[in-house]
Write a protein that holds these residues in place. Structure first.
Motif, PDB file in Angstrom:
ATOM      1  N   ALA A  14     -33.489  11.929  26.096  1.00  0.00           N
ATOM      2  CA  ALA A  14     -33.545  10.295  26.802  1.00  0.00           C
ATOM      3  C   ALA A  14     -34.023   9.239  25.980  1.00  0.00           C
ATOM      4  O   ALA A  14     -33.954   8.308  26.233  1.00  0.00           O
ATOM      5  CB  ALA A  14     -34.391  10.509  28.353  1.00  0.00           C
ATOM      6  N   CYS A  15     -35.016   9.780  24.922  1.00  0.00           N
ATOM      7  CA  CYS A  15     -35.272   8.824  24.220  1.00  0.00           C
ATOM      8  C   CYS A  15     -35.565   9.392  22.757  1.00  0.00           C
ATOM      9  O   CYS A  15     -36.104  10.407  22.702  1.00  0.00           O
ATOM     10  CB  CYS A  15     -36.767   8.293  24.813  1.00  0.00           C
ATOM     11  SG  CYS A  15     -37.982   9.673  25.079  1.00  0.00           S
ATOM     12  N   GLU A  16     -35.550   8.684  21.884  1.00  0.00           N
ATOM     13  CA  GLU A  16     -35.747   8.964  20.536  1.00  0.00           C
ATOM     14  C   GLU A  16     -37.246   8.805  19.920  1.00  0.00           C
ATOM     15  O   GLU A  16     -37.969   7.747  20.148  1.00  0.00           O
ATOM     16  CB  GLU A  16     -34.880   7.970  19.614  1.00  0.00           C
ATOM     17  CG  GLU A  16     -35.074   8.314  18.091  1.00  0.00           C
ATOM     18  CD  GLU A  16     -34.416   9.864  17.784  1.00  0.00           C
ATOM     19  OE1 GLU A  16     -34.998  10.303  17.065  1.00  0.00           O
ATOM     20  OE2 GLU A  16     -33.381  10.166  18.315  1.00  0.00           O
ATOM     21  N   LEU A  17     -37.729   9.924  19.430  1.00  0.00           N
ATOM     22  CA  LEU A  17     -39.136  10.116  19.225  1.00  0.00           C
ATOM     23  C   LEU A  17     -38.906  10.586  17.717  1.00  0.00           C
ATOM     24  O   LEU A  17     -38.243  11.441  17.284  1.00  0.00           O
ATOM     25  CB  LEU A  17     -39.865  11.065  20.132  1.00  0.00           C
ATOM     26  CG  LEU A  17     -40.125  10.540  21.384  1.00  0.00           C
ATOM     27  CD1 LEU A  17     -40.499  11.742  22.377  1.00  0.00           C
ATOM     28  CD2 LEU A  17     -41.086   9.360  21.533  1.00  0.00           C
ATOM     29  N   ASP A  18     -40.195  10.138  16.883  1.00  0.00           N
ATOM     30  CA  ASP A  18     -40.202  10.602  15.479  1.00  0.00           C
ATOM     31  C   ASP A  18     -41.117  11.899  15.382  1.00  0.00           C
ATOM     32  O   ASP A  18     -40.865  13.000  14.687  1.00  0.00           O
ATOM     33  CB  ASP A  18     -41.047   9.666  14.870  1.00  0.00           C
ATOM     34  CG  ASP A  18     -39.967   8.345  14.584  1.00  0.00           C
ATOM     35  OD1 ASP A  18     -38.790   8.375  14.323  1.00  0.00           O
ATOM     36  OD2 ASP A  18     -40.726   7.319  14.807  1.00  0.00           O
ATOM     37  N   LEU A  19     -42.102  12.136  16.357  1.00  0.00           N
ATOM     38  CA  LEU A  19     -43.078  13.314  16.264  1.00  0.00           C
ATOM     39  C   LEU A  19     -43.055  13.842  17.601  1.00  0.00           C
ATOM     40  O   LEU A  19     -43.389  12.699  18.615  1.00  0.00           O
ATOM     41  CB  LEU A  19     -44.338  12.892  15.578  1.00  0.00           C
ATOM     42  CG  LEU A  19     -44.363  12.586  14.208  1.00  0.00           C
ATOM     43  CD1 LEU A  19     -44.410  11.053  14.138  1.00  0.00           C
ATOM     44  CD2 LEU A  19     -45.416  13.193  13.564  1.00  0.00           C
TER      45      LEU A  19
END
Length: 215
Positions: free
Chosen positions: A75-80
């Motif tokens: 649902a959402c783009e995260l780096d870490l």
């Protein structure tokens, strides 16, 4: 020396903007349902849309299963991913391998023996975070964000194989002293820039980030 700073537990566009404008290296979003800072993935997708690629986005999760992690990342783009529960080294390695995200593993600290636990995570986590362990007598304690600190001298001179963050009870007023004593290269704050749990103060965010550049 300037330390890298992570502003965690962000919930609104204004506070995300303040963290970015103030020079935060990382911004954190909390998916732990019991936290007053909890946000849903759809909200994080909107909040992260205006975060520049120079600032890394972090999703805080606590002892989640693969299905929930997949739901969040779908649902959402995260780096870490920041693992702030009781995840074992084996579980950290599984999450990192399955989801292809860098991982921050939080280590709760109250004494030197707690720091020894970190060695087991150095081969499986990309970053370590040392946070204050809440006392057993503390009712309704959260895994983090309890406005508690620990003895920073425990970290002084300690050599670690991974980059690490100092967390727990940091504020704009004690940040410089905390870094001086611990030698922390990176810091994390949540409750220390709030007026009350879950309600960030933009002026405090700015003051914290200003202090991080004066070290």
């Amino acid at each position: 020396m300037t330390v890298s700073a992570k502003i965690c537990g962000l919930k609104t566009p204004k506070t995300v903007a303040a963290a970015v404008a103030g020079g935060a290296s990382l911004v954190g979003f909390n998916f732990y349902a019991k936290s007053p800072r909890s946000v849903d993935p759809a909200t994080v997708k909107r909040l992260a849309a205006d975060v520049p690629t120079t600032v890394r986005t972090v999703g805080v999760i606590v002892d989640e299963n693969d299905a929930r992690i997949a739901e969040i990342l779908g649902a959402c783009e995260l780096d870490l991913l920041q693992l702030h529960g009781h995840e074992t080294p084996e579980r950290v390695a599984q999450i990192r391998a399955r989801f292809g995200k860098q991982v921050i593993k939080a280590i709760p600290v109250s004494d030197a023996a707690d720091l020894e636990r970190a060695a087991a995570y150095e081969d499986v986590a990309d970053y370590l975070m040392f946070d204050a362990k809440p006392p057993k007598s503390m009712a309704n304690a959260l895994p983090g964000g309890n406005a508690l600190s620990f003895d920073w001298t425990l970290l002084a001179g300690r050599r670690l194989q991974r980059p690490w963050l100092l967390a727990g009870g940091l504020t704009p007023d004690n940040l410089i002293e905390a870094v001086r004593i611990s030698g922390a290269p990176m810091v994390d704050v949540s409750s220390g820039v709030e007026d009350r749990p879950g309600e960030k103060n933009i002026s405090k965010i700015k003051a914290f980030l200003d202090a991080s550049r004066r070290i």
